[in-house]
Scaffold this motif. Structure first.
Motif, PDB file in Angstrom:
ATOM      1  N   GLU A  76      40.840  40.985  23.680  1.00  0.00           N
ATOM      2  CA  GLU A  76      39.375  41.052  23.659  1.00  0.00           C
ATOM      3  C   GLU A  76      38.787  41.168  25.060  1.00  0.00           C
ATOM      4  O   GLU A  76      37.818  41.894  25.287  1.00  0.00           O
ATOM      5  CB  GLU A  76      38.810  39.821  22.953  1.00  0.00           C
ATOM      6  CG  GLU A  76      37.320  39.879  22.724  1.00  0.00           C
ATOM      7  CD  GLU A  76      36.825  38.730  21.870  1.00  0.00           C
ATOM      8  OE1 GLU A  76      35.696  38.824  21.357  1.00  0.00           O
ATOM      9  OE2 GLU A  76      37.570  37.746  21.717  1.00  0.00           O
ATOM     10  N   THR A  77      39.375  40.457  26.043  1.00  0.00           N
ATOM     11  CA  THR A  77      38.842  40.515  27.406  1.00  0.00           C
ATOM     12  C   THR A  77      39.145  41.852  28.071  1.00  0.00           C
ATOM     13  O   THR A  77      38.465  42.245  29.018  1.00  0.00           O
ATOM     14  CB  THR A  77      39.423  39.385  28.271  1.00  0.00           C
ATOM     15  OG1 THR A  77      40.837  39.595  28.458  1.00  0.00           O
ATOM     16  CG2 THR A  77      39.211  38.025  27.638  1.00  0.00           C
ATOM     17  N   ILE A  78      40.160  42.552  27.589  1.00  0.00           N
ATOM     18  CA  ILE A  78      40.548  43.829  28.179  1.00  0.00           C
ATOM     19  C   ILE A  78      39.657  44.961  27.671  1.00  0.00           C
ATOM     20  O   ILE A  78      39.304  45.882  28.416  1.00  0.00           O
ATOM     21  CB  ILE A  78      42.028  44.127  27.863  1.00  0.00           C
ATOM     22  CG1 ILE A  78      42.923  42.990  28.388  1.00  0.00           C
ATOM     23  CG2 ILE A  78      42.459  45.465  28.450  1.00  0.00           C
ATOM     24  CD1 ILE A  78      44.291  42.950  27.742  1.00  0.00           C
ATOM     25  N   VAL A 250      46.917  41.588  46.340  1.00  0.00           N
ATOM     26  CA  VAL A 250      47.846  40.926  45.428  1.00  0.00           C
ATOM     27  C   VAL A 250      47.067  40.502  44.187  1.00  0.00           C
ATOM     28  O   VAL A 250      46.100  39.743  44.279  1.00  0.00           O
ATOM     29  CB  VAL A 250      48.521  39.712  46.081  1.00  0.00           C
ATOM     30  CG1 VAL A 250      49.614  39.170  45.165  1.00  0.00           C
ATOM     31  CG2 VAL A 250      49.119  40.100  47.439  1.00  0.00           C
ATOM     32  N   ILE A 251      47.474  41.005  43.027  1.00  0.00           N
ATOM     33  CA  ILE A 251      46.786  40.701  41.776  1.00  0.00           C
ATOM     34  C   ILE A 251      47.731  39.980  40.826  1.00  0.00           C
ATOM     35  O   ILE A 251      48.951  40.052  40.957  1.00  0.00           O
ATOM     36  CB  ILE A 251      46.223  41.973  41.119  1.00  0.00           C
ATOM     37  CG1 ILE A 251      47.364  42.978  40.841  1.00  0.00           C
ATOM     38  CG2 ILE A 251      45.147  42.606  41.972  1.00  0.00           C
ATOM     39  CD1 ILE A 251      46.905  44.197  40.055  1.00  0.00           C
ATOM     40  N   GLY A 252      47.148  39.299  39.861  1.00  0.00           N
ATOM     41  CA  GLY A 252      47.939  38.557  38.887  1.00  0.00           C
ATOM     42  C   GLY A 252      47.170  37.344  38.411  1.00  0.00           C
ATOM     43  O   GLY A 252      45.972  37.194  38.663  1.00  0.00           O
ATOM     44  N   PRO A 280      40.764  41.026  33.969  1.00  0.00           N
ATOM     45  CA  PRO A 280      41.537  42.276  33.883  1.00  0.00           C
ATOM     46  C   PRO A 280      40.725  43.534  34.177  1.00  0.00           C
ATOM     47  O   PRO A 280      41.187  44.419  34.904  1.00  0.00           O
ATOM     48  CB  PRO A 280      42.048  42.265  32.441  1.00  0.00           C
ATOM     49  CG  PRO A 280      42.161  40.814  32.105  1.00  0.00           C
ATOM     50  CD  PRO A 280      41.000  40.158  32.796  1.00  0.00           C
ATOM     51  N   ARG A 281      39.507  43.623  33.658  1.00  0.00           N
ATOM     52  CA  ARG A 281      38.710  44.832  33.873  1.00  0.00           C
ATOM     53  C   ARG A 281      38.214  44.910  35.318  1.00  0.00           C
ATOM     54  O   ARG A 281      38.074  46.002  35.875  1.00  0.00           O
ATOM     55  CB  ARG A 281      37.543  44.862  32.881  1.00  0.00           C
ATOM     56  CG  ARG A 281      38.019  45.032  31.439  1.00  0.00           C
ATOM     57  CD  ARG A 281      36.864  44.923  30.448  1.00  0.00           C
ATOM     58  NE  ARG A 281      35.869  45.957  30.636  1.00  0.00           N
ATOM     59  CZ  ARG A 281      35.963  47.192  30.157  1.00  0.00           C
ATOM     60  NH1 ARG A 281      37.021  47.558  29.451  1.00  0.00           N
ATOM     61  NH2 ARG A 281      34.997  48.073  30.370  1.00  0.00           N
ATOM     62  N   PRO A 300      49.714  44.076  34.886  1.00  0.00           N
ATOM     63  CA  PRO A 300      49.104  44.775  36.022  1.00  0.00           C
ATOM     64  C   PRO A 300      49.748  46.116  36.340  1.00  0.00           C
ATOM     65  O   PRO A 300      49.073  47.034  36.808  1.00  0.00           O
ATOM     66  CB  PRO A 300      49.288  43.782  37.170  1.00  0.00           C
ATOM     67  CG  PRO A 300      49.245  42.446  36.509  1.00  0.00           C
ATOM     68  CD  PRO A 300      49.980  42.658  35.204  1.00  0.00           C
ATOM     69  N   MET A 301      51.049  46.265  36.065  1.00  0.00           N
ATOM     70  CA  MET A 301      51.702  47.565  36.271  1.00  0.00           C
ATOM     71  C   MET A 301      51.101  48.612  35.335  1.00  0.00           C
ATOM     72  O   MET A 301      50.745  49.715  35.753  1.00  0.00           O
ATOM     73  CB  MET A 301      53.203  47.451  36.030  1.00  0.00           C
ATOM     74  CG  MET A 301      53.958  48.777  36.123  1.00  0.00           C
ATOM     75  SD  MET A 301      55.522  48.747  35.216  1.00  0.00           S
ATOM     76  CE  MET A 301      54.942  48.721  33.511  1.00  0.00           C
TER      77      MET A 301
END
Length: 370
Positions: A76-78, A250-252, A280-281, A300-301
């Protein structure tokens, strides 16, 4: 999500002059079945665009799972704000109790939908046919995409060395009756980010200024996919010889933030630790201008690949080759079925150098972090 499907009434006049009841057409609804979190959602994105185009007048709801890990972003958040769906119906994976199954069936029936688009990962004939029986009992008379045909279970090798069909390719074949889907079209990978989300992405990369940057992900929900902090530290030391002018984004998840300062301590250019800071968006918005993504087999990839960013992707033996590889010809995938620890620092550094121009001058290797 409303479960009120009563027909609205409006005033009118019958030919005799008497008042009549005018019934509005009931709202058409469809349900899309797709489990998983960030990566699973991203590989299904072209199919979600196709469903939205074909059923553009219908309200589209996704039946999905509640993530079993705090490291996994819910679907839902994506897809929020994308216009691709109107809502979600969630349930915990492994639902077995008759009372809970009946409650889920009642929620699905309350939508009044008769069409389902089955976009779930193929988990074998028994599970698929069990799903179909349950969904028929829930009132779905048309189910599109259930992998019951030859090869659609996703177990068929795509090459002699055992590589599987990529999941995004399998999904487009499963719903072929809705029409062709061009996986090479950037429009079909568009998350339809809002201006507010783009603003958040711009703020995240603002410290780089005009400097190019590489996106990094060293985490993920599967422990067997983790390459290890020491390998990452050595990789950054090696790349500093040739790519020192690039910043690192750096994301995650929030849990991935802990090791960033230690692992990147000797990187000569700015490092932005955005782990846990971006949704995420918003991460997608920050990634759009990245020069390259380097990281594990992770959400993330797939997010980076969907944003059109070339990836250097590290895969363990958790999955057979190709199925979950990022889609596109320019990615460089290093997949070791014996385990991710078998991947050498030197070969990852070589993949990065083959994908990305080196720093413009040797002097940039000695830059001080701004």
């Amino acid at each position: 999500m409303s479960s009120d499907h009563s027909t609205k009434l409006g005033p009118g006049l019958a030919p005799s002059g008497q008042r009549q009841v005018v019934r509005e057409r009931p709202v058409e609804r469809i349900v899309i079945y797709r489990l998983g979190s960030l990566g699973d959602t991203m590989v299904a994105l072209p199919c979600l665009h196709k469903v939205a185009a074909v059923f553009h007048t219908a309200e589209r709801y996704v039946l999905t799972n509640i993530p079993v890990s705090s490291k996994a972003a819910p679907l839902e958040t994506i897809l929020a704000n994308s216009g691709l769906i109107h809502g979600v119906v969630t349930y915990p994976v492994g639902l077995r109790a008759a009372r809970e199954l009946w409650a889920l069936a009642r929620r699905l029936r309350a939508l009044g939908a008769s069409t389902m688009v089955y976009l779930n990962e193929s988990r074998g004939p028994f599970t698929v046919y069990r799903d179909l029986i349950f969904f028929r009992l829930c009132g779905f008379t048309r189910i599109i995409g259930a992998p019951t045909g030859s090869g659609l279970f996703g177990k068929r090798a795509a090459s002699a060395d055992g590589e599987l069909v990529q999941e995004c390719v399998r999904l487009t074949g499963a719903i072929a009756e809705l029409g062709p889907i061009d996986l090479d079209s950037r429009e079909n990978w568009d998350l339809r980010l809002t201006e507010q989300e783009r603003d958040a992405g711009r703020r995240a990369v603002a410290p780089f200024g005009a400097r190019p940057f590489i996106a990094i992900n060293m985490g993920g929900k599967a422990a067997e996919n983790h390459w290890g902090n020491e390998n990452w530290r050595r990789l950054f030391g090696e790349l500093a010889k040739t790519h020192a002018e690039y910043g690192l984004l750096v994301i995650g998840g929030a849990e991935d933030a802990v090791c960033v300062a230690e692992v990147t301590a000797d990187w000569p250019s700015p490092v932005e630790n955005a782990c846990g800071r971006l949704k995420p968006r918003e991460s997608a918005a920050a990634l759009e201008n990245a020069s390259l993504f380097v990281g594990h087999d992770s959400g993330p990839m797939h997010l980076s690949a969907a944003c059109g960013i070339d990836c250097v992707a590290l895969f363990s033996g958790r999955h057979r080759p190709r199925k979950w590889h990022p889609y596109g010809p320019r990615h460089r995938v290093i997949h070791r079925m014996e385990g991710i620890s078998a991947i050498r620092v030197e070969e990852v550094a070589a993949a990065v150098r083959a994908s990305l121009p080196a720093s413009s001058s040797a002097a940039t290797k000695m830059q001080i972090k701004s």
